[in-house]
Design a protein around this motif. Structure first.
Motif, short mmCIF file in Angstrom:
data_model
loop_
_atom_site.label_atom_id
_atom_site.label_comp_id
_atom_site.label_asym_id
_atom_site.label_seq_id
_atom_site.Cartn_x
_atom_site.Cartn_y
_atom_site.Cartn_z
N SER A 12 2.42 7.81 17.49
CA SER A 12 2.82 6.60 17.21
C SER A 12 3.58 6.62 15.86
N GLU A 13 4.74 7.28 15.81
CA GLU A 13 5.64 7.87 14.61
C GLU A 13 6.04 6.41 14.03
N GLU A 14 6.56 5.32 14.57
CA GLU A 14 7.21 4.43 14.10
C GLU A 14 6.16 3.45 13.39
N TRP A 15 4.99 3.37 14.05
CA TRP A 15 3.99 2.41 13.28
C TRP A 15 3.44 3.14 11.94
N LEU A 16 3.29 4.34 12.21
CA LEU A 16 2.67 5.22 11.35
C LEU A 16 3.68 5.40 9.89
N GLU A 17 4.82 5.43 10.27
CA GLU A 17 5.82 5.57 9.19
C GLU A 17 5.71 4.17 8.26
N LYS A 18 5.68 3.07 9.14
CA LYS A 18 5.41 1.83 8.11
C LYS A 18 4.41 1.65 7.32
N VAL A 19 3.04 2.11 7.97
CA VAL A 19 1.92 2.09 7.33
C VAL A 19 2.03 2.94 5.90
N ILE A 20 2.48 4.21 6.11
CA ILE A 20 2.60 5.14 5.01
C ILE A 20 3.57 4.18 3.66
N TRP A 21 4.61 3.83 4.28
CA TRP A 21 5.51 2.97 3.32
C TRP A 21 4.69 1.87 2.49
N GLY A 22 3.30 1.31 3.46
CA GLY A 22 2.84 0.39 2.58
C GLY A 22 1.92 0.99 1.70
N PHE A 23 1.48 2.17 1.89
CA PHE A 23 0.59 2.90 0.89
C PHE A 23 1.60 3.47 -0.40
N SER A 24 2.76 3.41 -0.07
CA SER A 24 3.55 4.07 -1.23
C SER A 24 3.82 3.22 -2.12
N VAL A 25 3.57 1.87 -2.03
CA VAL A 25 3.62 0.76 -3.41
C VAL A 25 2.41 0.16 -3.59
N GLN A 26 1.24 1.09 -3.46
CA GLN A 26 -0.05 0.45 -3.97
C GLN A 26 0.18 0.34 -5.43
N THR A 27 -0.64 -0.54 -5.91
CA THR A 27 -0.98 -0.90 -7.37
C THR A 27 -1.71 0.38 -8.07
N ASP A 28 -2.51 1.13 -7.32
CA ASP A 28 -3.07 2.16 -7.90
C ASP A 28 -2.77 3.36 -7.10
N LEU A 29 -2.12 4.41 -7.45
CA LEU A 29 -1.69 5.30 -6.73
C LEU A 29 -2.47 6.82 -6.83
N ASP A 30 -3.61 6.50 -7.29
CA ASP A 30 -4.24 7.90 -7.59
C ASP A 30 -5.27 8.15 -6.31
N PHE A 31 -4.57 8.63 -5.14
CA PHE A 31 -5.41 8.80 -3.86
C PHE A 31 -4.58 9.79 -3.20
N GLU A 32 -5.17 10.13 -2.16
CA GLU A 32 -4.33 11.18 -1.02
C GLU A 32 -4.45 10.57 0.26
N ILE A 33 -3.78 10.94 1.01
CA ILE A 33 -3.79 10.37 2.48
C ILE A 33 -3.98 11.50 3.46
N ILE A 34 -4.96 11.43 4.32
CA ILE A 34 -5.18 12.17 5.18
C ILE A 34 -4.79 11.58 6.75
N ILE A 35 -3.99 12.32 7.44
CA ILE A 35 -3.80 11.70 8.80
C ILE A 35 -4.61 12.49 9.56
N ALA A 36 -5.45 11.67 10.31
CA ALA A 36 -6.43 12.28 11.18
C ALA A 36 -5.70 11.91 12.65
N ASP A 37 -5.16 13.20 13.10
CA ASP A 37 -4.01 13.24 14.43
C ASP A 37 -5.05 13.96 15.44
N ASP A 38 -5.00 12.80 16.41
CA ASP A 38 -5.79 13.37 17.66
C ASP A 38 -4.80 13.67 18.79
#
Length: 270
Positions: A12-38
């Motif tokens: 689901s690349e189209e949806w996943l990209e939109k989600v990651i853009w949402g995390f790119s502008v978080q007010t607190d950026l001190d985190f990692e993203i782990i993609i759990a890909d089934d």
């Protein structure tokens, strides 16, 4: 890092990209993203390789071969791969509002897990949302959504409520504060202690069952469904079947009746 954000995905690349853009502008950026890909095809890896050059937080891709719906197993592998002591769970079809991570971090407390919800969008709006709509947070503005066909409803308060009103709605909502896979968080040590997700379970209740074992461990839950906001992008659900639901219901009954804390088939099975 303050947190690891774990999100599930499958082709689901189209949806996943939109989600990651949402995390790119978080007010607190001190985190990692782990993609759990089934078991996604190579396009998901290609997308992530491209996005790594455009976002500031680490993107860790945890992948397993496609063997049917095995979300519980890939989530357990993502838990093991995480580099933080606090884990925030969501799905690769849920765009977070810019204060999503900050809200989870603000409310975290030892002895508790956090329970959020989602705001469901219809398919036409899900498809119409652009990168700019996410970066400038238009997709969280009720007026903007209504102008694109969203029906007016009391549920829209989930997007517009702030401050005292969001706290009040969290307090009075009849919805129980359960573990919801699209919007929940907890301490890694608690999740490891209960052996993570039950890998006997496919789609239908495996998130709730994990939360029930956290309750059996002695944890309590906090309701943040009107504070930690995600918009859920529409999609088909071809993996739903009645036999799986019945099997999962029996597992959950056993967990509740026998006060099960550690699942026999979980993290340590990998």
């Amino acid at each position: 890092m303050k947190a690891s954000v774990i999100m599930s995905t499958y082709n689901s690349e189209e949806w996943l990209e939109k989600v990651i853009w949402g995390f790119s502008v978080q007010t607190d950026l001190d985190f990692e993203i782990i993609i759990a890909d089934d078991g996604s095809k190579p396009k998901t890896k290609e997308l992530l390789d491209n996005l790594r050059e455009q976002v500031s937080m680490p993107l860790i891709h945890v992948w397993q071969e496609d063997n049917g719906f095995q979300k519980s197993q890939i989530l357990n592998k993502a838990i093991v791969a995480s580099n933080s002591d606090y884990l925030i769970f969501t799905d690769g079809d849920c765009i977070p509002r810019k204060d999503f991570v900050e809200t989870h971090l603000h409310h975290r407390e030892k002895g508790f897990f956090l329970s959020g919800g989602y705001f469901m969008l219809p398919m036409n709006i899900s498809q119409a949302i652009t990168k700019e709509d996410i970066l400038f947070q238009k997709c969280f503005q009720v007026d903007w959504l209504v102008s694109r066909g969203l029906k007016k409803s009391f549920k829209n308060n989930k997007l517009s409520a702030t401050g005292f009103m969001s706290k009040l709605l969290n307090l009075i909502t009849p919805t129980k504060a359960t573990w919801n896979g699209h919007n929940a968080s907890g301490w890694k040590e608690d999740l490891v202690f209960i052996n993570g997700f039950n890998q006997e379970m496919q789609y239908g209740g495996q998130d709730r069952e994990l939360g029930e074992r956290l309750f059996n461990k002695g944890l309590k839950s906090k309701q943040i469904r009107y504070s930690a906001i995600v918009v859920h992008l529409d999609h088909a659900r071809g993996y739903v079947n009645e036999a799986t639901w019945k099997k999962n219901f029996a597992v959950r009954e056993n967990t509740r009746n026998n006060k099960v804390v550690k699942t026999p088939i979980g993290i340590d099975s990998n």
